[in-house]
Design a protein around this motif. Structure first.
Motif, PDB file in Angstrom:
ATOM      1  N   TYR A  15       0.857  -1.192   0.000  1.00 10.77           N
ATOM      2  CA  TYR A  15       0.000   0.000   0.000  1.00 10.77           C
ATOM      3  C   TYR A  15       0.891   1.239   0.000  1.00 10.77           C
ATOM      4  O   TYR A  15       2.118   1.128   0.157  1.00 10.77           O
ATOM      5  CB  TYR A  15      -0.942  -0.030   1.206  1.00 10.77           C
ATOM      6  CG  TYR A  15      -0.263  -0.087   2.548  1.00 10.77           C
ATOM      7  CD1 TYR A  15       0.128   1.075   3.214  1.00 10.77           C
ATOM      8  CD2 TYR A  15       0.011  -1.309   3.169  1.00 10.77           C
ATOM      9  CE1 TYR A  15       0.760   1.032   4.446  1.00 10.77           C
ATOM     10  CE2 TYR A  15       0.656  -1.359   4.405  1.00 10.77           C
ATOM     11  CZ  TYR A  15       1.020  -0.183   5.028  1.00 10.77           C
ATOM     12  OH  TYR A  15       1.662  -0.223   6.246  1.00 10.77           O
ATOM     13  N   PRO A  16       0.339   2.439  -0.179  1.00 13.92           N
ATOM     14  CA  PRO A  16       1.180   3.639  -0.218  1.00 13.92           C
ATOM     15  C   PRO A  16       2.058   3.780   1.023  1.00 13.92           C
ATOM     16  O   PRO A  16       1.578   3.691   2.147  1.00 13.92           O
ATOM     17  CB  PRO A  16       0.157   4.782  -0.306  1.00 13.92           C
ATOM     18  CG  PRO A  16      -1.023   4.167  -0.989  1.00 13.92           C
ATOM     19  CD  PRO A  16      -1.077   2.750  -0.491  1.00 13.92           C
ATOM     20  N   HIS A  17       3.367   3.949   0.814  1.00 12.10           N
ATOM     21  CA  HIS A  17       4.377   4.136   1.860  1.00 12.10           C
ATOM     22  C   HIS A  17       4.653   2.858   2.670  1.00 12.10           C
ATOM     23  O   HIS A  17       5.255   2.929   3.742  1.00 12.10           O
ATOM     24  CB  HIS A  17       3.986   5.266   2.821  1.00 12.10           C
ATOM     25  CG  HIS A  17       3.685   6.563   2.145  1.00 12.10           C
ATOM     26  ND1 HIS A  17       4.632   7.264   1.429  1.00 12.10           N
ATOM     27  CD2 HIS A  17       2.531   7.280   2.052  1.00 12.10           C
ATOM     28  CE1 HIS A  17       4.092   8.363   0.939  1.00 12.10           C
ATOM     29  NE2 HIS A  17       2.821   8.395   1.293  1.00 12.10           N
ATOM     30  N   ALA A  18       4.223   1.713   2.167  1.00  8.64           N
ATOM     31  CA  ALA A  18       4.545   0.451   2.849  1.00  8.64           C
ATOM     32  C   ALA A  18       6.058   0.243   2.833  1.00  8.64           C
ATOM     33  O   ALA A  18       6.755   0.612   1.877  1.00  8.64           O
ATOM     34  CB  ALA A  18       3.847  -0.716   2.176  1.00  8.64           C
ATOM     35  N   GLN A  19       6.568  -0.354   3.898  1.00  3.84           N
ATOM     36  CA  GLN A  19       8.003  -0.601   4.014  1.00  3.84           C
ATOM     37  C   GLN A  19       8.381  -1.786   3.135  1.00  3.84           C
ATOM     38  O   GLN A  19       8.111  -2.943   3.451  1.00  3.84           O
ATOM     39  CB  GLN A  19       8.387  -0.892   5.469  1.00  3.84           C
ATOM     40  CG  GLN A  19       9.881  -1.039   5.673  1.00  3.84           C
ATOM     41  CD  GLN A  19      10.233  -1.647   7.018  1.00  3.84           C
ATOM     42  OE1 GLN A  19       9.481  -2.426   7.573  1.00  3.84           O
ATOM     43  NE2 GLN A  19      11.393  -1.273   7.545  1.00  3.84           N
ATOM     44  N   LEU A  20       9.040  -1.508   2.026  1.00  4.72           N
ATOM     45  CA  LEU A  20       9.392  -2.570   1.084  1.00  4.72           C
ATOM     46  C   LEU A  20      10.442  -3.502   1.650  1.00  4.72           C
ATOM     47  O   LEU A  20      10.519  -4.674   1.267  1.00  4.72           O
ATOM     48  CB  LEU A  20       9.869  -1.963  -0.237  1.00  4.72           C
ATOM     49  CG  LEU A  20       8.817  -1.152  -0.997  1.00  4.72           C
ATOM     50  CD1 LEU A  20       9.389  -0.638  -2.308  1.00  4.72           C
ATOM     51  CD2 LEU A  20       7.563  -1.979  -1.249  1.00  4.72           C
ATOM     52  N   ALA A  21      11.266  -3.008   2.577  1.00  8.45           N
ATOM     53  CA  ALA A  21      12.250  -3.896   3.208  1.00  8.45           C
ATOM     54  C   ALA A  21      11.548  -5.037   3.937  1.00  8.45           C
ATOM     55  O   ALA A  21      12.027  -6.182   3.923  1.00  8.45           O
ATOM     56  CB  ALA A  21      13.117  -3.100   4.184  1.00  8.45           C
ATOM     57  N   ALA A  22      10.419  -4.748   4.582  1.00 14.39           N
ATOM     58  CA  ALA A  22       9.664  -5.797   5.266  1.00 14.39           C
ATOM     59  C   ALA A  22       9.038  -6.748   4.261  1.00 14.39           C
ATOM     60  O   ALA A  22       8.997  -7.968   4.481  1.00 14.39           O
ATOM     61  CB  ALA A  22       8.591  -5.174   6.153  1.00 14.39           C
ATOM     62  N   LEU A  81      -0.243  -7.009   6.073  1.00 10.22           N
ATOM     63  CA  LEU A  81      -0.109  -5.568   5.871  1.00 10.22           C
ATOM     64  C   LEU A  81       1.194  -5.139   6.544  1.00 10.22           C
ATOM     65  O   LEU A  81       1.272  -5.098   7.774  1.00 10.22           O
ATOM     66  CB  LEU A  81      -1.290  -4.830   6.488  1.00 10.22           C
ATOM     67  CG  LEU A  81      -2.684  -5.390   6.155  1.00 10.22           C
ATOM     68  CD1 LEU A  81      -3.761  -4.567   6.835  1.00 10.22           C
ATOM     69  CD2 LEU A  81      -2.897  -5.423   4.659  1.00 10.22           C
ATOM     70  N   PRO A  82       2.224  -4.829   5.769  1.00 11.39           N
ATOM     71  CA  PRO A  82       3.537  -4.525   6.350  1.00 11.39           C
ATOM     72  C   PRO A  82       3.549  -3.173   7.054  1.00 11.39           C
ATOM     73  O   PRO A  82       2.566  -2.425   7.013  1.00 11.39           O
ATOM     74  CB  PRO A  82       4.454  -4.523   5.119  1.00 11.39           C
ATOM     75  CG  PRO A  82       3.560  -4.200   3.981  1.00 11.39           C
ATOM     76  CD  PRO A  82       2.230  -4.799   4.302  1.00 11.39           C
ATOM     77  N   PRO A  83       4.658  -2.823   7.695  1.00  9.99           N
ATOM     78  CA  PRO A  83       4.767  -1.509   8.325  1.00  9.99           C
ATOM     79  C   PRO A  83       4.704  -0.392   7.285  1.00  9.99           C
ATOM     80  O   PRO A  83       4.840  -0.622   6.078  1.00  9.99           O
ATOM     81  CB  PRO A  83       6.142  -1.548   8.998  1.00  9.99           C
ATOM     82  CG  PRO A  83       6.519  -2.982   9.065  1.00  9.99           C
ATOM     83  CD  PRO A  83       5.862  -3.632   7.893  1.00  9.99           C
ATOM     84  N   SER A  84       4.525   0.831   7.776  1.00  7.15           N
ATOM     85  CA  SER A  84       4.540   2.015   6.925  1.00  7.15           C
ATOM     86  C   SER A  84       5.720   2.886   7.314  1.00  7.15           C
ATOM     87  O   SER A  84       6.028   3.049   8.496  1.00  7.15           O
ATOM     88  CB  SER A  84       3.244   2.807   7.087  1.00  7.15           C
ATOM     89  OG  SER A  84       3.341   4.060   6.435  1.00  7.15           O
ATOM     90  N   PRO A  89      -1.476   4.741   7.622  1.00  2.88           N
ATOM     91  CA  PRO A  89      -2.374   4.835   6.460  1.00  2.88           C
ATOM     92  C   PRO A  89      -3.784   5.235   6.860  1.00  2.88           C
ATOM     93  O   PRO A  89      -4.289   4.859   7.916  1.00  2.88           O
ATOM     94  CB  PRO A  89      -2.331   3.420   5.870  1.00  2.88           C
ATOM     95  CG  PRO A  89      -1.844   2.545   6.975  1.00  2.88           C
ATOM     96  CD  PRO A  89      -0.945   3.394   7.807  1.00  2.88           C
ATOM     97  N   GLY A  90      -4.426   6.001   5.991  1.00  4.58           N
ATOM     98  CA  GLY A  90      -5.800   6.444   6.231  1.00  4.58           C
ATOM     99  C   GLY A  90      -6.270   7.296   5.083  1.00  4.58           C
ATOM    100  O   GLY A  90      -5.522   7.600   4.150  1.00  4.58           O
ATOM    101  N   GLY A  91      -7.537   7.709   5.108  1.00  4.27           N
ATOM    102  CA  GLY A  91      -8.077   8.599   4.090  1.00  4.27           C
ATOM    103  C   GLY A  91      -8.631   7.874   2.882  1.00  4.27           C
ATOM    104  O   GLY A  91      -8.674   6.642   2.804  1.00  4.27           O
ATOM    105  N   ASP A  92      -9.035   8.676   1.891  1.00  5.21           N
ATOM    106  CA  ASP A  92      -9.687   8.139   0.694  1.00  5.21           C
ATOM    107  C   ASP A  92      -8.770   7.246  -0.125  1.00  5.21           C
ATOM    108  O   ASP A  92      -9.229   6.346  -0.831  1.00  5.21           O
ATOM    109  CB  ASP A  92     -10.197   9.288  -0.182  1.00  5.21           C
ATOM    110  CG  ASP A  92     -11.305  10.093   0.491  1.00  5.21           C
ATOM    111  OD1 ASP A  92     -11.942   9.544   1.423  1.00  5.21           O
ATOM    112  OD2 ASP A  92     -11.529  11.249   0.086  1.00  5.21           O
ATOM    113  N   ALA A  93      -7.464   7.497  -0.033  1.00  9.70           N
ATOM    114  CA  ALA A  93      -6.525   6.746  -0.872  1.00  9.70           C
ATOM    115  C   ALA A  93      -6.548   5.252  -0.590  1.00  9.70           C
ATOM    116  O   ALA A  93      -6.240   4.444  -1.471  1.00  9.70           O
ATOM    117  CB  ALA A  93      -5.112   7.290  -0.689  1.00  9.70           C
ATOM    118  N   ILE A  94      -6.898   4.874   0.641  1.00  6.42           N
ATOM    119  CA  ILE A  94      -6.871   3.447   0.981  1.00  6.42           C
ATOM    120  C   ILE A  94      -8.248   2.802   0.922  1.00  6.42           C
ATOM    121  O   ILE A  94      -8.389   1.611   1.217  1.00  6.42           O
ATOM    122  CB  ILE A  94      -6.258   3.217   2.384  1.00  6.42           C
ATOM    123  CG1 ILE A  94      -7.140   3.846   3.469  1.00  6.42           C
ATOM    124  CG2 ILE A  94      -4.840   3.724   2.448  1.00  6.42           C
ATOM    125  CD1 ILE A  94      -6.767   3.415   4.865  1.00  6.42           C
ATOM    126  N   ALA A  95      -9.285   3.570   0.537  1.00  6.96           N
ATOM    127  CA  ALA A  95     -10.644   3.016   0.511  1.00  6.96           C
ATOM    128  C   ALA A  95     -10.752   1.742  -0.328  1.00  6.96           C
ATOM    129  O   ALA A  95     -11.382   0.765   0.105  1.00  6.96           O
ATOM    130  CB  ALA A  95     -11.630   4.078   0.024  1.00  6.96           C
TER     131      ALA A  95
END
Length: 337
Positions: A15-22, A81-84, A89-95
């Motif tokens: 998801y947006p800003h998810a930690q890709l290392a994880a 759902l990995p770390p951010s 995360p929140g708002g319309d972007a994750i709906a």
């Protein structure tokens, strides 16, 4: 080894800003676990499938971005759902993600979060009435934003069967090993931890596995009852009440529940109660008889007998092996047996 009909499938949601290392770390951890398991079992069969999931190029739908079994169909058994690395995360972007997660869970997929990933999980409403953990720095914000969740940031990992939450930014290693234990067994978990030089989860069992409810059976009425029991507990629960929740006649419910879960309703409730008791024994100083009462047993002897039957240890022995604390109050000589 007989050919596996279905290798467990773990999906990692980007998801947006998810930690890709994880994301990549978990992929490697599961890859090591699968390789070591195949070597131990002397099989070429797939034992674990891992995919990366996220928005497609158009940004409209959730699609598969990577799959260790490319071309295979089928929904994940577990979505993580990995770390951010940004704000929670929140708002319309994750709906769209929230709707997608709800649909997967309704179909039997278990959901797991790490650190700030708990905020995305909380947006689904599936944590309402449950206890969950996140990074301690986010605990107050999570509790304020979702007051219907019991936030316990003192725990590194909370396994609620169909929902698992892990605490700190690096708790993905604990979650990964927990899932290896669940899907491939305790031997695979210990092998993986040893190979990666990572400590196994501090209070993880080694000689017997935690109860993992079967959620991918496809019976929507039974799945509804399973989620209901997980969220509301089993104290005073009757087969009749479960049948009503399922919208089925009692005899039909009994037959379908046993076929779907492999357990009779009373046995299923016993496993859930003992699972709750284990968590209390691991992380609290409550007297054992009080724990038995809290999970639904008025007779302490019955609780102790059942706990021993299902875990292979008395409640006292379990606490001595896996408890994070020690009883600081005086007890009778038999209070920990």
């Amino acid at each position: 080894m007989a050919r596996l009909r279905h290798a467990p499938h773990i999906g990692l949601l980007i998801y947006p800003h998810a930690q890709l290392a994880a994301v990549h770390g978990l992929t490697d951890l599961f890859g090591v676990a699968a390789r070591l398991t195949r070597e131990r079992l002397r099989t070429e069969d797939s034992v674990l499938r891992v995919s990366h999931l996220g928005h497609d190029m158009a940004g409209d739908e959730i699609s598969c971005l990577f799959d260790t079994q490319a071309g295979r169909e089928g929904e994940p058994d577990i979505v993580i759902l990995p770390p951010s690395l940004g704000d929670p995360p929140g708002g319309d972007a994750i709906a769209p993600l929230v709707a997608w997660l709800r649909a997967r869970h309704a179909g039997g997929t278990a959901l797991a979060s790490v650190c700030a990933g708990a905020f995305l999980l909380a947006e689904t409403g599936l944590l309402s009435g449950r206890t969950a953990t996140t990074h301690w720095i986010y605990a107050e914000a999570l509790a304020d934003r979702f007051p219907q969740i019991r936030v316990d940031a003192d725990k590194l990992l909370i396994d609620d069967g169909d929902i698992i939450t892990a605490g700190g930014l690096m708790a993905w290693t604990d979650l990964g090993l927990k899932l290896v234990d669940r899907l491939l067994g305790p031997t695979a978990m210990i092998e993986t931890a040893r190979f990666l030089l990572v400590d196994p989860p501090g209070r993880e069992q080694r000689y017997y596995s935690a109860f993992s409810p079967r959620l991918t059976h496809g019976d929507a009425a039974v799945l509804k009852v399973q989620h209901w029991l997980q969220a509301n507990g089993t104290r005073g629960m009757t087969v009749g009440a479960m049948a009503v929740q399922a919208g089925l006649e009692e005899r039909t419910f009994l037959r379908r529940f046993s076929a779907a879960t492999g357990l009779r309703p009373i046995e299923y409730c016993q496993h859930l109660r003992v699972g709750k008791a284990r968590a209390m024994l691991e992380g609290t100083n409550k007297p054992i008889d009080q724990i038995g009462w809290d999970v639904g047993y008025e007779d302490p002897a019955s609780f102790r007998k059942l706990f021993l039957k299902l875990t292979g240890l008395s409640p006292g022995d379990y606490r001595r092996r896996f408890g994070a604390t020690r009883m600081s109050v005086s007890r009778s000589p038999r209070s920990d047996e």
